[in-house]
Design a protein around this motif. Structure first.
Motif, PDB file in Angstrom:
ATOM      1  N   THR A   9       0.843  -1.196   0.000  1.00  0.00           N
ATOM      2  CA  THR A   9       0.000   0.000   0.000  1.00  0.00           C
ATOM      3  C   THR A   9       0.882   1.251   0.000  1.00  0.00           C
ATOM      4  N   ILE A  10       0.243   2.378  -0.196  1.00  0.00           N
ATOM      5  CA  ILE A  10       0.960   3.651  -0.159  1.00  0.00           C
ATOM      6  C   ILE A  10       1.546   3.952   1.217  1.00  0.00           C
ATOM      7  N   GLN A  11       1.188   3.175   2.227  1.00  0.00           N
ATOM      8  CA  GLN A  11       1.840   3.302   3.534  1.00  0.00           C
ATOM      9  C   GLN A  11       3.339   3.054   3.434  1.00  0.00           C
ATOM     10  N   ALA A  12       3.772   2.323   2.401  1.00  0.00           N
ATOM     11  CA  ALA A  12       5.191   1.994   2.229  1.00  0.00           C
ATOM     12  C   ALA A  12       6.040   3.222   1.931  1.00  0.00           C
ATOM     13  N   VAL A  13       5.412   4.329   1.546  1.00  0.00           N
ATOM     14  CA  VAL A  13       6.182   5.530   1.222  1.00  0.00           C
ATOM     15  C   VAL A  13       6.960   6.025   2.441  1.00  0.00           C
ATOM     16  N   THR A  14       6.320   6.090   3.593  1.00  0.00           N
ATOM     17  CA  THR A  14       6.999   6.621   4.782  1.00  0.00           C
ATOM     18  C   THR A  14       8.204   5.793   5.201  1.00  0.00           C
ATOM     19  N   LEU A  20      15.749   5.883   3.331  1.00  0.00           N
ATOM     20  CA  LEU A  20      16.588   6.599   2.369  1.00  0.00           C
ATOM     21  C   LEU A  20      17.303   7.778   3.017  1.00  0.00           C
ATOM     22  N   LEU A  21      16.612   8.443   3.949  1.00  0.00           N
ATOM     23  CA  LEU A  21      17.140   9.659   4.566  1.00  0.00           C
ATOM     24  C   LEU A  21      17.806   9.410   5.910  1.00  0.00           C
ATOM     25  N   GLY A  22      17.815   8.161   6.373  1.00  0.00           N
ATOM     26  CA  GLY A  22      18.449   7.845   7.645  1.00  0.00           C
ATOM     27  C   GLY A  22      17.706   8.400   8.840  1.00  0.00           C
ATOM     28  N   VAL A  23      16.380   8.348   8.773  1.00  0.00           N
ATOM     29  CA  VAL A  23      15.527   8.929   9.809  1.00  0.00           C
ATOM     30  C   VAL A  23      14.735   7.814  10.487  1.00  0.00           C
ATOM     31  N   SER A  24      14.541   7.905  11.793  1.00  0.00           N
ATOM     32  CA  SER A  24      13.747   6.922  12.523  1.00  0.00           C
ATOM     33  C   SER A  24      12.287   6.980  12.090  1.00  0.00           C
ATOM     34  N   LEU A  25      11.605   5.847  12.148  1.00  0.00           N
ATOM     35  CA  LEU A  25      10.212   5.770  11.731  1.00  0.00           C
ATOM     36  C   LEU A  25       9.298   6.539  12.681  1.00  0.00           C
ATOM     37  N   PRO A  26       8.222   7.150  12.155  1.00  0.00           N
ATOM     38  CA  PRO A  26       7.207   7.712  13.048  1.00  0.00           C
ATOM     39  C   PRO A  26       6.513   6.601  13.826  1.00  0.00           C
ATOM     40  N   ALA A  27       5.880   6.973  14.930  1.00  0.00           N
ATOM     41  CA  ALA A  27       5.429   6.009  15.934  1.00  0.00           C
ATOM     42  C   ALA A  27       4.466   4.956  15.403  1.00  0.00           C
ATOM     43  N   LEU A  28       3.537   5.319  14.518  1.00  0.00           N
ATOM     44  CA  LEU A  28       2.511   4.379  14.075  1.00  0.00           C
ATOM     45  C   LEU A  28       2.915   3.559  12.853  1.00  0.00           C
ATOM     46  N   CYS A  29       4.065   3.830  12.283  1.00  0.00           N
ATOM     47  CA  CYS A  29       4.463   3.180  11.031  1.00  0.00           C
ATOM     48  C   CYS A  29       4.795   1.713  11.281  1.00  0.00           C
ATOM     49  N   ASP A  30       4.028   0.825  10.639  1.00  0.00           N
ATOM     50  CA  ASP A  30       4.302  -0.600  10.751  1.00  0.00           C
ATOM     51  C   ASP A  30       4.375  -1.263   9.377  1.00  0.00           C
ATOM     52  N   SER A  31       4.681  -0.467   8.359  1.00  0.00           N
ATOM     53  CA  SER A  31       4.750  -0.964   6.984  1.00  0.00           C
ATOM     54  C   SER A  31       6.201  -1.224   6.587  1.00  0.00           C
ATOM     55  N   PHE A 102       1.913   9.414   4.569  1.00  0.00           N
ATOM     56  CA  PHE A 102       2.933  10.149   5.319  1.00  0.00           C
ATOM     57  C   PHE A 102       2.918   9.871   6.828  1.00  0.00           C
ATOM     58  N   THR A 103       2.233   8.785   7.219  1.00  0.00           N
ATOM     59  CA  THR A 103       2.402   8.239   8.567  1.00  0.00           C
ATOM     60  C   THR A 103       2.890   6.804   8.527  1.00  0.00           C
ATOM     61  N   GLY A 104       2.655   6.120   7.399  1.00  0.00           N
ATOM     62  CA  GLY A 104       2.944   4.694   7.313  1.00  0.00           C
ATOM     63  C   GLY A 104       1.916   3.856   8.038  1.00  0.00           C
ATOM     64  N   ALA A 105       0.776   4.439   8.373  1.00  0.00           N
ATOM     65  CA  ALA A 105      -0.239   3.778   9.187  1.00  0.00           C
ATOM     66  C   ALA A 105      -1.543   3.595   8.416  1.00  0.00           C
ATOM     67  N   GLU A 106      -2.341   2.647   8.865  1.00  0.00           N
ATOM     68  CA  GLU A 106      -3.662   2.429   8.286  1.00  0.00           C
ATOM     69  C   GLU A 106      -4.630   3.532   8.736  1.00  0.00           C
ATOM     70  N   THR A 124       3.991  11.721  12.383  1.00  0.00           N
ATOM     71  CA  THR A 124       4.048  11.640  10.922  1.00  0.00           C
ATOM     72  C   THR A 124       5.502  11.595  10.445  1.00  0.00           C
ATOM     73  N   LEU A 125       5.657  11.354   9.163  1.00  0.00           N
ATOM     74  CA  LEU A 125       6.979  11.443   8.542  1.00  0.00           C
ATOM     75  C   LEU A 125       7.611  12.801   8.825  1.00  0.00           C
ATOM     76  N   PHE A 126       6.811  13.851   8.778  1.00  0.00           N
ATOM     77  CA  PHE A 126       7.351  15.200   8.952  1.00  0.00           C
ATOM     78  C   PHE A 126       7.868  15.420  10.370  1.00  0.00           C
ATOM     79  N   ASP A 127       7.168  14.855  11.348  1.00  0.00           N
ATOM     80  CA  ASP A 127       7.659  14.929  12.727  1.00  0.00           C
ATOM     81  C   ASP A 127       8.988  14.193  12.857  1.00  0.00           C
ATOM     82  N   ALA A 128       9.097  13.038  12.207  1.00  0.00           N
ATOM     83  CA  ALA A 128      10.344  12.276  12.246  1.00  0.00           C
ATOM     84  C   ALA A 128      11.484  13.062  11.603  1.00  0.00           C
TER      85      ALA A 128
END
Length: 271
Positions: A9-14, A20-31, A102-106, A124-128
């Motif tokens: 799904t598009i959840q894979a974007v986050t 790619l950017l070496g950033v930790s995942l946002p809290a709800l991202c499980d994709s 942009f959260t990686g979440a459902e 969200t990705l932006f918070d990360a």
């Protein structure tokens, strides 16, 4: 014919962009991230992280267009040749889709489960990106979903009158080279297909305009960010279908026309 329900799904974007950017995942991202994109990035950047990223997010540019008008996508593929097949989320409506992208979440996790534009309170990705010290900009048409649901963060927001104004703003931002991540939103195709039909000549011209804007932005991206290892992404949210009851374009249903997507990634080694 492949069953799109088996596609990521598009959840894979986050998670992909975080890796790619070496950033930790946002809290709800499980994709899971998109392995093909990560493998190509590892080769291009010699195992290092990308320094910059631009995501172009056009509204309603789905696989329905790719199948019947593949030539529309040729300029996109030239800029961003790594193509991946993804499915949208249910319901495939703009705020739900971009919240998941942009959260990686459902939708059940982030909370936008219908066409509504609340400010997301979840991570969200932006918070990360902000936590990692990255400067983020969002340039979008005023009052669209992307302009509203990611508010109340340490982001540089640019709300513009319409797509060409967004493009001009983004080229200006690229020229100043002050941001690590820029999200760009365009909506002309979505507007036209709702007013006419998904394959009406006016809608097809609107899609062509969206593609042309992406190419213009990519040219500025390669000019002004040429010294940086960078990623450019073409990432629509959902597709569209003809609603026979009204004779116009619509979306929001778990059907191929609304759910099937192509995303495109371009990986650039800095000079």
């Amino acid at each position: 014919m492949s069953d799109y329900h088996t596609w990521p799904t598009i959840q894979a974007v986050t998670p992909t962009l975080c890796r790619l950017l070496g950033v930790s995942l946002p809290a709800l991202c499980d994709s899971r991230p998109l392995d093909t994109i990560l493998e190509n990035s590892q080769k291009a950047f010699n195992g290092l992280d990308a320094q910059k990223c631009l995501v172009f997010a056009p509204d309603a540019i789905g696989n329905h267009l790719y199948e019947l008008h593949p030539s529309l996508f040729a300029p996109v593929a030239e800029v961003a040749p790594l193509e991946v097949s993804l499915q949208s989320v249910v319901p495939p409506v703009t705020p739900t889709c971009f919240a998941s992208m942009f959260t990686g979440a459902e939708p059940a996790q982030h909370g936008i489960r219908k066409y509504d534009k609340p400010v997301l309170k979840c991570d969200t990705l932006f918070d990360a990106l902000i936590r990692a010290g990255k400067r983020v900009a969002i340039a979008a048409v005023r009052d669209c979903s992307i302009d509203r649901i990611f508010r109340d963060r340490a982001i540089d927001y640019f709300s513009e009158d319409y797509d060409p104004d967004v493009t001009r703003r983004v080229v200006s931002l690229l020229s100043k080279d002050q941001h690590s991540f820029i999200l760009v939103y365009h909506q002309e195709y979505d507007d036209q297909m709702h007013a006419t039909a998904p394959f009406d000549p006016r809608a097809i011209q609107a899609a062509r305009n969206n593609m042309s804007a992406f190419v213009d932005i990519a040219e500025a991206f390669d000019t002004y960010w040429s010294n940086h290892d960078r990623i450019i992404v073409f990432a629509p949210d959902h597709g569209a279908h003809l609603d026979p009851a009204i004779g116009k374009g619509s979306h929001g249903t778990d059907i191929r026309e609304d759910m099937e997507l192509k995303h495109f990634y371009g990986i650039r080694k800095g000079a």
